[in-house]
Design a protein around this motif. Structure first.
Motif, mmCIF file in Angstrom:
data_model
loop_
_atom_site.group_PDB
_atom_site.id
_atom_site.type_symbol
_atom_site.label_atom_id
_atom_site.label_comp_id
_atom_site.label_asym_id
_atom_site.label_seq_id
_atom_site.Cartn_x
_atom_site.Cartn_y
_atom_site.Cartn_z
ATOM 1 N N GLY A 135 0.753 -1.033 -0.172
ATOM 2 C CA GLY A 135 0.139 0.054 -0.331
ATOM 3 C C GLY A 135 1.046 1.049 0.418
ATOM 4 N N GLU A 136 0.437 1.841 0.842
ATOM 5 C CA GLU A 136 1.210 3.618 0.627
ATOM 6 C C GLU A 136 2.929 3.384 1.493
ATOM 7 O OE1 GLU A 136 -2.264 5.728 1.694
ATOM 8 O OE2 GLU A 136 -2.867 5.898 0.063
ATOM 9 N N GLU A 137 2.848 2.235 2.974
ATOM 10 C CA GLU A 137 3.368 2.181 4.251
ATOM 11 C C GLU A 137 4.731 1.873 3.712
ATOM 12 O OE1 GLU A 137 2.475 1.609 7.422
ATOM 13 O OE2 GLU A 137 1.608 3.419 8.365
ATOM 14 N N GLY A 138 5.766 2.268 3.605
ATOM 15 C CA GLY A 138 6.648 1.630 3.219
ATOM 16 C C GLY A 138 6.791 0.414 4.156
ATOM 17 N N PHE A 139 7.415 -0.749 3.197
ATOM 18 C CA PHE A 139 7.617 -2.556 4.058
ATOM 19 C C PHE A 139 9.062 -2.928 4.979
ATOM 20 C CE2 PHE A 139 7.644 -7.572 3.940
ATOM 21 C CZ PHE A 139 7.304 -7.551 4.470
ATOM 22 N N GLU A 140 8.819 -3.727 6.409
ATOM 23 C CA GLU A 140 10.751 -3.612 6.580
ATOM 24 C C GLU A 140 10.185 -5.100 7.596
ATOM 25 O OE1 GLU A 140 14.367 -2.055 8.938
ATOM 26 O OE2 GLU A 140 12.452 -0.147 7.414
ATOM 27 N N GLY A 141 10.607 -6.149 7.213
ATOM 28 C CA GLY A 141 10.028 -7.428 8.357
ATOM 29 C C GLY A 141 11.556 -6.748 9.383
ATOM 30 N N ALA A 142 12.148 -8.481 9.578
ATOM 31 C CA ALA A 142 12.942 -8.172 11.211
ATOM 32 C C ALA A 142 14.285 -8.126 10.277
ATOM 33 C CB ALA A 142 12.426 -9.362 11.429
ATOM 34 N N ASN A 143 15.045 -8.015 11.174
ATOM 35 C CA ASN A 143 17.121 -8.761 10.812
ATOM 36 C C ASN A 143 17.060 -9.517 9.868
ATOM 37 O OD1 ASN A 143 17.429 -5.779 11.842
ATOM 38 N ND2 ASN A 143 17.908 -6.691 13.412
ATOM 39 N N GLY A 144 17.476 -9.677 8.771
ATOM 40 C CA GLY A 144 17.323 -11.020 8.116
ATOM 41 C C GLY A 144 16.375 -11.084 7.396
ATOM 42 N N VAL A 148 29.553 -12.278 -0.491
ATOM 43 C CA VAL A 148 30.136 -12.355 0.382
ATOM 44 C C VAL A 148 30.882 -11.365 0.916
ATOM 45 C CG1 VAL A 148 30.842 -14.777 -0.343
ATOM 46 C CG2 VAL A 148 32.513 -13.341 -0.285
ATOM 47 N N ASN A 149 31.462 -10.406 0.635
ATOM 48 C CA ASN A 149 32.095 -9.387 1.582
ATOM 49 C C ASN A 149 31.012 -8.450 1.878
ATOM 50 O OD1 ASN A 149 34.710 -10.731 0.911
ATOM 51 N ND2 ASN A 149 35.218 -8.609 -0.286
ATOM 52 N N ARG A 150 30.047 -8.442 1.084
ATOM 53 C CA ARG A 150 28.968 -7.620 1.893
ATOM 54 C C ARG A 150 27.976 -8.875 2.938
ATOM 55 N NH1 ARG A 150 26.136 -7.696 -2.440
ATOM 56 N NH2 ARG A 150 27.187 -5.928 -3.725
ATOM 57 N N LEU A 151 27.567 -9.408 2.750
ATOM 58 C CA LEU A 151 27.072 -10.525 3.775
ATOM 59 C C LEU A 151 27.538 -10.689 4.831
ATOM 60 C CD1 LEU A 151 25.389 -13.074 0.886
ATOM 61 C CD2 LEU A 151 24.673 -11.266 2.107
ATOM 62 N N VAL A 152 29.154 -10.551 4.489
ATOM 63 C CA VAL A 152 30.376 -11.179 6.022
ATOM 64 C C VAL A 152 30.206 -9.836 6.623
ATOM 65 C CG1 VAL A 152 31.299 -13.450 5.070
ATOM 66 C CG2 VAL A 152 31.840 -10.713 4.673
ATOM 67 N N PRO A 185 26.700 -9.110 11.294
ATOM 68 C CA PRO A 185 26.239 -9.636 11.608
ATOM 69 C C PRO A 185 24.918 -10.549 11.261
ATOM 70 C CG PRO A 185 27.250 -7.946 13.440
ATOM 71 C CD PRO A 185 27.039 -7.460 11.774
ATOM 72 N N GLU A 186 24.312 -10.057 10.703
ATOM 73 C CA GLU A 186 22.680 -10.071 11.050
ATOM 74 C C GLU A 186 23.187 -10.788 9.394
ATOM 75 O OE1 GLU A 186 22.633 -5.733 9.681
ATOM 76 O OE2 GLU A 186 23.018 -7.368 11.849
ATOM 77 N N THR A 187 23.533 -10.605 8.159
ATOM 78 C CA THR A 187 23.674 -11.293 6.860
ATOM 79 C C THR A 187 24.678 -12.702 7.215
ATOM 80 O OG1 THR A 187 24.612 -9.039 6.842
ATOM 81 C CG2 THR A 187 22.705 -9.328 6.307
ATOM 82 N N LEU A 188 25.887 -12.433 8.075
ATOM 83 C CA LEU A 188 26.633 -13.892 8.125
ATOM 84 C C LEU A 188 25.823 -15.192 7.907
ATOM 85 C CD1 LEU A 188 29.613 -13.989 8.389
ATOM 86 C CD2 LEU A 188 29.166 -15.151 10.937
ATOM 87 N N HIS A 189 24.955 -14.949 8.201
ATOM 88 C CA HIS A 189 24.092 -16.949 8.004
ATOM 89 C C HIS A 189 24.216 -16.899 6.384
ATOM 90 C CE1 HIS A 189 20.851 -14.558 7.501
ATOM 91 N NE2 HIS A 189 20.303 -15.601 7.673
ATOM 92 N N GLU A 224 37.180 -19.732 10.119
ATOM 93 C CA GLU A 224 37.171 -18.395 10.150
ATOM 94 C C GLU A 224 35.852 -17.913 10.521
ATOM 95 O OE1 GLU A 224 39.598 -14.533 9.804
ATOM 96 O OE2 GLU A 224 40.543 -15.668 8.962
ATOM 97 N N LEU A 225 35.119 -18.204 9.638
ATOM 98 C CA LEU A 225 33.940 -17.087 9.725
ATOM 99 C C LEU A 225 32.534 -18.157 10.623
ATOM 100 C CD1 LEU A 225 33.418 -16.090 5.551
ATOM 101 C CD2 LEU A 225 33.794 -14.367 8.228
#
Length: 1002
Positions: A9-18, A712-716, A719-723, A754-755
């Motif tokens: 609709g008219e509002e932005g949508f954003e879920g939980a981290n990840g 992978v550099n962007r994801l690591v 912390p919320e996108t490391l998995h 290491e990761l």
């Protein structure tokens, strides 16, 4: 996967981290890459070749919404205004209230609060009642109560919310029920029933008729609602309305109850007492025949058959007479009986007895002949009725069909059980237990279709049943009124379940397979195939808008409540607003808002993926019909353009279209679509893996490595996108293991370790050499079958017999009775655990064993056939030894026992018997007392019967340190000395342990 757009609709949508759903504006690093940026130019799509650019699709900037904080809570404000209520739900905040009235009410609330506190202090209560819990609290409390009435989508949050009030003062219950019905017409069946009952109680018949009409439009096969509406019109003698209702419902509802009301109405308006011409009787007869043709195969139609036969008996003529009317009546009755006794109903036995009396009363000789001919059909119907009763014993039919509960929620198990019962009934009819498929195929098809329609009355919102019925009609070429029944079933199923992608896919597939294609007529063909898919997309988009509206309603209401709580608690919690880490502490209402938004985010993501897969199915169908096409005239590219215009796409659409362009048409546009998707969904690990596979299939290893490193550099980095980086590393490690250099593989494994330090390092090393089908590292290699493939022992071991393994160990205490040998349970019946195993009470003598005779001999032969690696005599000695936990004296000398078993020469049994003579078999006479269970189950020695188990053990030289008198033939030995010939046990540190059982393989 990720989603291209972010809001319904008219509002932005954003879920939980990840959350995999991504904002397209956030994912593109510069405005030139944004698909919604004004710089995108329109392309007429006239060129079919490689100049096609997926980025050329333009979007309306007005549809884009500025990004908003999802979990923002407004600043504390003055006392909020009173919310406006409609049907028990908050619609919007009302600002029309007079401020002076608000101030006056606040003063009254403050005075009431002070008065309550004074009373509480007088009564020495520690905690005064907060004003928000009183029934006459101020506007903030009323807003809180109204907010609690809004349903929550999260179970944990709903458990913390207070229950909604049963009644809101000042609002008519009918208005509440109407609001519930309008909000959820298919799901809130209780609201429908309560609304119609309320109108009936108030005798508001016009509103009741309108409610009935709306209800049957939503539930057209609700037989009970139709019956109630018809009975209402019959009570008011409104026959014209009754006939109109019968025209609407009789063809749709195969209900015995409804058709019985129809027959009652026909007999009511056709008076037989003044029927001189016989027209009324003929009309009633035709009505009975029409009813039996429609519902005569129902297992509950016995009442209709009985009424029909009774009606024929009241006709003109005499049974057994000689006139033409008498003969006609006899033929009609015989024909009706023959049809009725072949239908499995609850009255089939009663009808058979009546038929027997009818035939025997006419002529016993011909009656026996007719009865003998019809007996097989009656027996089949009787057994079929018993089988149907067993199948439908737990069947529950509700007044209105219910939506299937979501998996894991209340009622899902019961609903599945009902579906399985209906499936069993349908499968029973298909198995043709009445043997009708060959002799009477029309009746066979009628019975199966009737069972399907009965199931769809109760499972109207189960697309699987609709699809099963349509498939069966296609396979058996079922037609009604020269129309294909399969198509009608699909159309009706889609009308009942407009959001079902299963039925939409099946309908489109059926049209594509059976459409009469003409040369060059692909435009109409494509429109016809696309129509069911467009319909389901429209329904899914509407559901998404509805979900967004519910989210906005709940969040806005809770934000008002949070602002009020924050203003009230500002003075009390001045120093408690921060946690230990210095972060602001969130109130319970703010946490509840976050949970609600997470729940709606998951629901929205599910809808987005469903929508995306419908677009993929449409793109594949249009590609088969119209080919590649372009952006304006149809085909694959026109579908992709329409999908991007509509929005709410996940990365699945980009992957599917790119592969179609690349694999089918070998077009470089596929690579451009992948590049576009990589900018739109940079954090979608599944899309990135598909992109890497595509690049590797094109032997573009350089770009594949660049894409991998960038992603992978962007994801690591967060912390919320490391998995999300783990599946990318796993894929690239597998690829490098197959086609890369060892140095690259080792470096990649070091980065992974290491990761993800918690993962075992060995797993990545073994993954180099394994595949999805076989792992050579984990495969067992057999070197010695005798050592590695020994069968597990079924018999109890010496140390732990079966009776002791399964029973609890008794507490250690001194027993006045001797400790007897514990033995395995008897094969006759299991010996259960006994709390007094060491002190067993007296047991009565058992009766004759049921295993005597052949059964006992078979068990004895099986026991004898069980081969053992040990010698027979050693096995006997080991079997009579008591378990270790029964020893309470000096322990056995293990070394001595092993040595004597190893050194003792044991002759074969046959040789020993030949030397000893007949006395070897002589049995020692015993006393007449019955042997207890522990003595009776002791195996017999091959060298003769043991005289006494306890005596044999006491007299045995193996009991080192025993206090029992030695046998007469034993010499006197000093304490601790070994008999002659016994080797000394090994002593000292590091001495090897003597082999078990004298060096035998076991």
């Amino acid at each position: 996967m990720a989603s291209e757009d972010a809001s319904w609709g008219e509002e932005g949508f954003e879920g939980a981290n990840g959350d995999p759903t991504q904002h397209s504006e956030q994912n593109i690093e510069d405005t030139a890459q944004d698909p919604h940026a004004p710089g995108d130019a329109d392309d007429d799509g006239s060129d079919d070749g490689g100049d096609y650019d997926p980025e050329s699709v333009s979007f309306d900037p007005s549809n884009q919404v500025p990004e908003q904080a999802a979990f923002a809570v407004p600043e504390p404000a003055p006392a909020p205004s009173k919310p406006k209520m409609t049907g028990g739900f908050i619609v919007e905040a009302s600002d029309d209230e007079d401020e002076e009235e608000d101030e006056a009410e606040e003063k009254k609330d403050d005075q009431a609060q002070e008065q309550e506190q004074g009373q509480a202090q007088e009564q020495q209560q520690q905690a005064p009642i907060p004003p928000a819990t009183e029934e006459k609290a101020g506007e903030p409390a009323e807003a809180a109560r109204s907010a609690s009435a809004v349903p929550s989508t999260t179970d944990a949050v709903a458990a913390q919310a207070p229950p909604p009030p049963p009644h809101i003062p000042g609002i008519d219950p009918v208005q509440l029920l109407e609001a519930r019905v309008n909000e959820d017409p298919r799901g809130d069946t209780d609201a429908w029933l309560e609304l119609m009952a309320e109108y009936t109680r108030r005798e508001n018949y016009e509103a009741l008729r309108a409610a009935y009409d709306r209800c049957v439009n939503v539930f057209p096969q609700a037989a009970d609602v139709w019956v109630e509406w018809i009975e209402l019109e019959l009570r008011m003698d409104n026959f014209r309305a009754v006939e109109h209702l019968f025209e609407r419902c009789l063809g749709l509802v195969p209900s015995v109850k409804l058709w019985t009301v129809y027959l009652d109405y026909i007999r009511r308006i056709n008076d037989l007492s003044n029927d001189a011409s016989g027209q009324a009787r003929r009309t009633i007869t035709q009505s009975y025949e029409f009813t039996i043709e429609r519902v005569g195969v129902d297992k509950d139609s016995g009442v209709i058959w009985s009424d029909y036969i009774q009606f024929l008996k009241t006709g003109p003529g005499q049974v057994g007479g000689t006139g033409w009317q008498d003969q006609q009546k006899m033929d009609q009755l015989r024909k009706a009986y023959h049809r009725a006794i072949n239908v499995p109903t609850s009255k089939v036995n009663e009808l058979w007895r009546e038929y027997d009396q009818f035939e025997m009363s006419l002529n016993k000789m011909t009656g026996r002949k007719f009865i003998q001919e019809r007996s097989p059909g009656y027996m089949s119907a009787k057994s079929a009725n018993i089988a149907l009763d067993n199948i439908t014993r737990n069947l529950r039919r509700t007044k209105l069909p219910r939506l299937p509960p979501a998996p894991g929620f209340d009622g899902d198990v019961e609903y599945k059980e009902q579906v399985e019962i209906w499936k069993k009934w349908i499968a029973w009819e298909k198995d043709d237990h009445l043997v009708l498929a060959t002799d009477e195929p029309k009746v066979f098809k009628q019975r199966v279709m009737y069972c399907y329609r009965q199931a769809l009355m109760a499972l109207r919102f189960c697309p699987e049943i609709w699809l099963d019925a349509a498939d069966w009609c296609l396979k058996n070429d079922v037609r009604e009124d020269d129309k294909e029944t399969a198509t009608e079933m699909l159309v009706q199923g889609i009308a009942a379940n407009p959001e079902s992608v299963l039925l939409a896919f099946k309908h489109a597939d059926h049209i594509e397979a059976n459409y009469p294609v003409k040369e060059g007529d692909t435009v109409e063909f494509a429109k016809t195939v696309r129509r069911p898919l467009d319909d389901v997309l429209g329904t899914l988009y509407a559901l998404g808008d509805k979900v967004k509206e519910r989210e906005k309603l709940e969040v806005s209401t809770l934000k008002q409540q949070a602002a009020q709580e924050k203003s009230e608690d500002a003075a009390e919690n001045q120093y408690d607003d921060e946690e230990e880490g210095g972060l602001p502490r969130k109130s319970p209402t703010e946490l509840r808002i976050e949970a609600i938004q997470k729940g709606y985010a998951a629901e929205t993501q599910l809808l987005s993926r469903t929508i995306s897969y419908v677009w993929i199915a449409m793109a594949r169908a249009m590609r088969r019909i119209q080919g590649k096409g372009n952006q304006t005239e149809g085909g694959l590219r026109k579908v992709f353009t329409d999908a991007r215009h509509k929005g709410r796409l996940t990365s699945d659409v980009y992957v599917a279209v790119a592969l179609l362009e690349s694999v089918v048409y070998k077009d470089p546009v596929g690579a451009k679509i992948f590049e576009r998707g990589a900018r739109l969904f940079p954090n979608d690990e599944v899309f990135m893996i598909e992109y890497l596979k595509f690049l590797h299939s094109k032997d573009d290893t350089t770009n594949a490595r660049v894409v991998f490193e960038t992603c992978v550099n962007r994801l690591v980095s967060k912390p919320e996108t490391l998995h999300k980086a783990k599946p990318l590393y796993a894929y690239f490690h597998k690829y490098e293991s197959q086609f890369g250099e060892l140095s690259q593989i080792s470096k990649l494994e070091d980065r992974i370790a290491e990761l993800f330090p918690d993962d075992p390092r060995l797993s990545y090393f073994t993954a180099r050499y394994s595949s999805d089908k076989f792992d050579p590292v984990a495969a067992p290699v057999i070197i010695s079958k005798s050592a590695q493939m020994r069968p597990k022992q079924l018999l109890p071991t010496i140390e732990q017999p079966g009776s002791m393994r399964s029973s609890p160990q008794p507490a250690a205490y001194e027993s006045p009775r001797p400790h007897y040998v514990q033995v395995a349970p008897s094969p006759k019946r299991p010996l259960g655990p006994d709390d007094e195993e060491l002190n067993p009470p007296k047991r009565l003598a058992r009766g004759v064993s049921p295993l005597k005779g052949a059964a006992g001999r078979r068990l004895d032969q099986q026991r004898r056939n069980q081969a053992s690696a040990l010698h027979r005599d050693i096995t006997f000695i080991l079997s009579i030894l008591p378990p270790a936990h029964t020893y309470d004296g000096a322990p056995l000398n293990a070394a001595g026992l092993t040595s004597i078993l190893r050194e003792t020469p044991l002759p074969p049994v046959s040789e020993w018997i030949s030397k000893m003579g007949p006395q070897a078999r002589q049995q020692t006479p015993g006393h007449g007392r019955q042997t207890s269970g522990e003595y009776a189950s002791r195996p017999l020695s091959p060298f003769g019967r043991v005289q006494s188990a306890s005596g044999g053990y006491r007299n045995s030289p193996l009991a080192a340190g025993a206090t029992y008198p030695p046998p007469p033939n034993a010499g006197a030995l000093p304490p601790g000395a070994l008999p002659p010939g016994w080797p000394a046990p090994p002593t000292g540190y590091g001495q090897p342990q003597p082999p078990q059982y004298g060096g035998y393989p076991y």
